[in-house]
Design an enzyme around this catalytic site. Structure first.
Site: not given
Ligand code: MLT
Length: 329
Positions: A148-149, A231-232, A257, A262, A281, A284
């Protein structure tokens, strides 16, 4: 319905929900208060940054619906959700555009030394001739995870005149020809890594992707390339990247990011490097995207009658994918 908002979402959406439901914002409450409120909770709304563990869900015997105000499910105990038969609705669509755009913010900032340029001006320097950079046009954009991304990043890359290549976990000829129509060439992971001038990571975090970008993979990247991770944390081995960036000149820069740790008070091992961009992060965190997510949270909750499939019927004549709803079961 009794709704707990466990992560910050659009404030207008919370106000709107409060008109019809019993809504508690638990983003800043103590653990004791949270445990007390969980006892009555029927709907839990959350984003990344909070572990939706079996232990937490067990404290909510009336819980029926989980609303993931975003995409990733790596913070959710999925086997528990399936076993208990909880409904889970994700809202991946609006954040995807924001993350894809952020990939370009990173590529441009890295290529054109934006942070160094800004810093130099604040130091009253004029280092114009030290700030030469590179065009994105005609460079190879390698996308690990053309979903999707990643797919959006690829389309945008093509629009910028980049040669766009990518890989997916489960290859199919159908997907290859679909992507070829968007000028994205599907290849093997190793080929993408070794050919990319900009390597952008867009896979979810799971056992098979943990430390996917390790020292071996980093050593196969092209000389003068850039690495981007939106992503993560945990997909890029941060210590391996630190070694690679400190000891060699293969990777010209990196932007991350997402991070293994985190939390306020945690310093990335990469924080001392000048050619690394670190953000908390925020991929979005576009106001428009969060507003749209808020709007969909309202739709989902107001349309929920104890049966997740009815939400999809009420709210999407075009099917679940267009509304961005994913099911846990
Ligand atoms: C997501 O998975 O949608 C992002 O991590 C955004 C978030 O939840 O904050």
């Amino acid at each position: 319905m009794k709704i707990l908002i466990a992560s910050p979402i659009d404030v207008d959406a919370v106000k709107e929900l409060s008109r019809e439901h019993d809504v508690e914002d638990v983003t800043k409450v103590t653990k004791d208060k949270m445990n007390k409120l969980l006892r009555e909770c029927e709907v839990l709304v959350f984003r990344s940054g909070i572990a939706i563990s079996a232990e937490l869900m067990e404290k909510a015997p009336r819980l029926k619906l989980l609303v993931r105000a975003g995409s990733g499910v790596d913070n959710i105990d999925m086997p528990y959700v399936r076993e208990r038969g909880l409904d889970l609705v994700r809202i991946p669509e609006p954040g995807s555009q924001a993350v894809a755009e952020m990939a370009f913010a990173f590529m441009l900032a890295l290529s054109r030394n934006l942070f160094k340029a800004d810093q130099s001006m604040r130091n009253a320097e004029w280092i114009k001739y030290e700030l030469e950079g590179y065009l994105l046009k005609n460079k190879t954009l390698g996308i690990v995870g053309v979903g999707n991304i990643g797919g959006r990043v690829g389309e945008m890359g093509t629009a910028w005149g980049m040669n766009t290549i990518g890989c997916i976990e489960h290859f199919s000829e159908e997907r290859r020809s679909e992507l070829a129509q968007k000028n994205i060439d599907l290849m093997e992971f190793d080929q993408v890594v070794s050919q990319a001038d900009y390597l952008s990571i867009h896979v979810p975090l799971k056992d098979s992707t943990r430390n996917l970008i390790n020292s071996d993979v980093l050593s196969k990247m092209k000389t003068g390339s850039y690495l981007i991770n939106l992503a993560r944390g945990g997909i890029v081995d941060e210590f391996a990247l630190l070694l690679e960036l400190s000891n060699g000149n293969r990777i010209r820069g990196a932007a991350l990011d997402v991070h293994k740790l985190e939390k306020a008070g945690k310093l990335s091992p990469l924080a001392g490097l000048p050619n690394v961009i670190l953000t908390p992060h925020v991929g979005a965190m576009a106001i428009d995207a969060q507003r749209e997510i808020g709007r969909r949270v309202i739709q989902i909750i107001n349309g929920y009658d104890g049966n997740q499939s009815n939400i999809q019927l009420k709210h999407s004549k075009r099917g679940t994918a267009s509304l961005g709803i994913g099911a846990a079961k």
